[in-house]
Design an enzyme around this catalytic site. Structure first.
Site, short mmCIF file in Angstrom:
data_model
loop_
_atom_site.label_atom_id
_atom_site.label_comp_id
_atom_site.label_asym_id
_atom_site.label_seq_id
_atom_site.Cartn_x
_atom_site.Cartn_y
_atom_site.Cartn_z
CG HIS A 18 21.72 -28.33 35.63
ND1 HIS A 18 22.33 -29.11 36.61
CD2 HIS A 18 20.49 -28.02 36.12
CE1 HIS A 18 21.52 -29.22 37.64
NE2 HIS A 18 20.38 -28.59 37.35
CG HIS A 21 20.05 -32.89 35.43
ND1 HIS A 21 20.02 -31.56 35.10
CD2 HIS A 21 19.01 -33.09 36.26
CE1 HIS A 21 18.99 -30.99 35.69
NE2 HIS A 21 18.36 -31.89 36.41
CB CYS A 126 7.21 -26.72 46.58
SG CYS A 126 8.48 -26.18 45.40
CB CYS A 129 9.40 -30.09 45.43
SG CYS A 129 10.73 -29.17 46.16
CB CYS A 143 9.96 -24.62 48.48
SG CYS A 143 10.97 -26.03 48.06
CG HIS A 146 12.80 -25.41 44.27
ND1 HIS A 146 12.30 -26.61 44.69
CD2 HIS A 146 13.45 -25.65 43.10
CE1 HIS A 146 12.61 -27.55 43.81
NE2 HIS A 146 13.32 -27.00 42.85
CE LYS A 294 19.55 -29.43 43.60
NZ LYS A 294 18.15 -29.49 43.21
CE LYS A 297 15.81 -29.98 34.84
NZ LYS A 297 14.86 -30.98 35.30
#
Ligand code: ME8
Length: 501
Positions: A18, A21, A126, A129, A143, A146, A294, A297
């Site tokens: 996305h 990245h 997690c 991660c 987490c 996430h 954030k 994904k």
């Protein structure tokens, strides 16, 4: 010859790339291109991280084997980087043989040096991660990154004696002010070290999708301790010691702040454990946020780079993303902001300058570019713009560098607006003005090329310059007065057509 080895994180292949990245990879690419302009020897690496539970599970969900999942998604990263004109010299996959060799070699050295030992591990894990968390790192039992539930895991593991390196890591960071930039992230790493470092588990028996521990079959290295080593693999660690020694001292890692702990604390300790020095340098950026969250994904707010390229073009997307989101702090990503940047900086400024200069030279100078004046008022502007641009690239601040380059564009446009050469009769006065503008534009093409390589190459050819813009050598090429004069100037379509909201 100065040398720089630049890396991006290797991205997980559980899902396609996305804009987050793309942001990291583009910043690294622009810096790589800048260093090529300086004449430095550049090696630029990106790639994909293909082992571990996260990949194994997403393969299962998709009804694929892990390697099928990795093959399919890795290629999506490659395609995205081709689409975005990323100039990487290498693309590493952690499932490659060369990488297995390097992982086993590096960790065997750490083991032989007494920094790896066996123990039982229990804790909250997690999967997104691929990391264990202590209870006080969890946020309401979830987490912290996430915001999703963690799993309790217990296994017989090999442990890396991270705690043995606390003093050396602290000394490295206090003695090396530019070890991690921007500086706030160096303080963050120092904070983590000063809080105290526990030993960390680096192997798993619960999964098979990974690099086997060479001295104990049945264990595979935990994904992070395999992944980080990719940076060493790609420059020949474990295979070509001479090549490794050539590149390693010039290593610069570019990464997001989510993986600072692994990169800036664990990785340097692993290197020290294996007897590898000097330690790399790190350039850390914040998150692209959408509506304050954030872009991720697993979130619904992810945007594919191709969607934005469809609207802005490759160079338009590259520039707007780099310029609008400073390297370091978190940054709210918005389509409207990109559109605003595109129209103001590319359509109205860079594109407009190219268009105006070429049109006026075709009409008032018979289509032949006149030479610049040595004492042009734009000469001092260009000198200052070069100095500030170079200084910002050197500090790993692409947005600041582009702002400095764009000052030269704006001032050249203002110079033309003040002098109104389009209202003049052909003759020495109009030639003098247009020679100056062409020279400013020649310098702009070079300085802007790390962000907008294709448009800069087009503009370079339109003003009648020979050779490739990317092959010019700084700082000499930025010195005022080199536009040759006498070249044929071509008009053409706008480089950056204005976009409607
Ligand atoms: O962490 N804003 O891979 P990953 C800015 N495989 N950058 C972002 C971002 C966002 N919203 N989202 C992702 C991994 N990134 C490991 C790395 S390296 C040895 C192993 C970028 O696919 C940013 O660079 O989760 C972040 O650090 C990286 O993608 C994480 O990619």
């Amino acid at each position: 010859m100065p040398r720089i080895y630049l890396t991006t994180p290797i991205y997980y292949v559980n899902d396609v790339p996305h804009v987050g990245h793309a942001y990291t990879t583009l910043n690294a690419d622009a810096v790589a291109r800048w260093h090529r302009l300086l004449g430095d020897d550049v090696y630029f690496l990106t790639g994909t991280d293909e082992h571990g539970l996260k990949i194994q599970r997403s393969a299962e969900e998709n009804g694929l084997s892990p390697i099928e999942q990795a093959d399919r998604t890795s290629v999506r990263f490659r395609e995205t980087w081709e689409l975005l004109d990323i100039s990487n010299d290498d693309f590493i996959r952690t499932t490659e043989h060369r990488h297995h060799v390097a992982v086993q070699e590096l960790l065997t050295r750490a083991y032989d040096n007494g920094y790896i030992e066996k123990n039982v591990y229990e804790g909250a894990y997690c999967v997104s991660c691929e990391a264990y968390y202590t209870d006080d790192e969890l946020v309401e039992g979830n987490c912290p990154i996430h915001k999703r539930p963690v799993e309790q895991m217990s296994e017989d593991n090999y442990f890396f004696r991270l705690s043995a390196f606390a003093d050396r890591l602290e000394a490295w960071l206090t003695d090396t002010p530019d070890a991690i930039t921007p500086d706030g992230y160096r303080n963050e790493a120092l904070g983590l070290i000063r809080q105290g470092l526990d030993d960390v588990s680096i192997s798993r028996t619960s999964i098979t999708w990974g690099v086997p521990v060479p001295w104990d079959e049945g264990h595979v290295f935990y994904v992070w301790y395999d992944a980080l080593i990719n940076y060493a693999t790609a420059v020949g660690f474990g295979a070509d010691p001479e090549r490794f020694e050539t590149w390693w001292p010039a290593t610069h890692h570019v990464l997001g702040k989510d993986i600072l702990r692994f990169h800036c604390v664990y990785w340097p300790a692993m290197l020290l454990a294996a007897g590898i020095e000097p330690l790399p340098r790190f350039h850390v950026h914040g998150f692209l946020l959408v509506g304050g969250e954030k872009m991720s994904k697993t979130g619904i707010n992810k945007i594919a780079p191709a969607e934005l390229v469809a609207d802005f073009g490759v160079d338009g997307f590259r520039y707007a993303l780099l310029r609008d989101n400073s390297f370091g702090p978190d940054s709210e990503f918005s389509y409207e902001a990109l559109l605003g940047r595109y129209n103001s900086d590319l359509a109205n400024n860079y594109g407009n300058l190219v268009q105006r200069v070429c049109t006026v030279v075709v009409k008032q100078c018979g289509g032949v570019g006149p030479p610049p004046r040595p004492d042009s008022p734009l000469a001092v502007v260009a000198t200052a713009a070069y100095r500030e641009t170079a200084e910002a690239w050197d500090r790993f601040q692409p947005a600041v560098a582009l702002d400095a380059t764009w000052r030269l564009i704006r001032e050249t446009n203002e110079f033309l607006a003040r002098n109104e050469p389009w209202k003049m009769e052909p003759g020495p006065e109009v030639d003098a003005i247009m020679g100056d503008a062409l020279e400013a534009l020649r310098i702009v093409c070079i300085l802007a090329s790390p962000a907008v390589p294709t448009a800069s190459a087009t503009a370079w050819a339109r003003i009648g310059m020979d050779g490739a813009v990317g092959e010019q050598r700084l700082p000499e090429a930025a010195e005022w007065g080199q536009y040759p004069g006498g070249s044929a100037i071509g008009a053409g379509d706008p480089l950056f057509p204005r976009l409607k909201a």
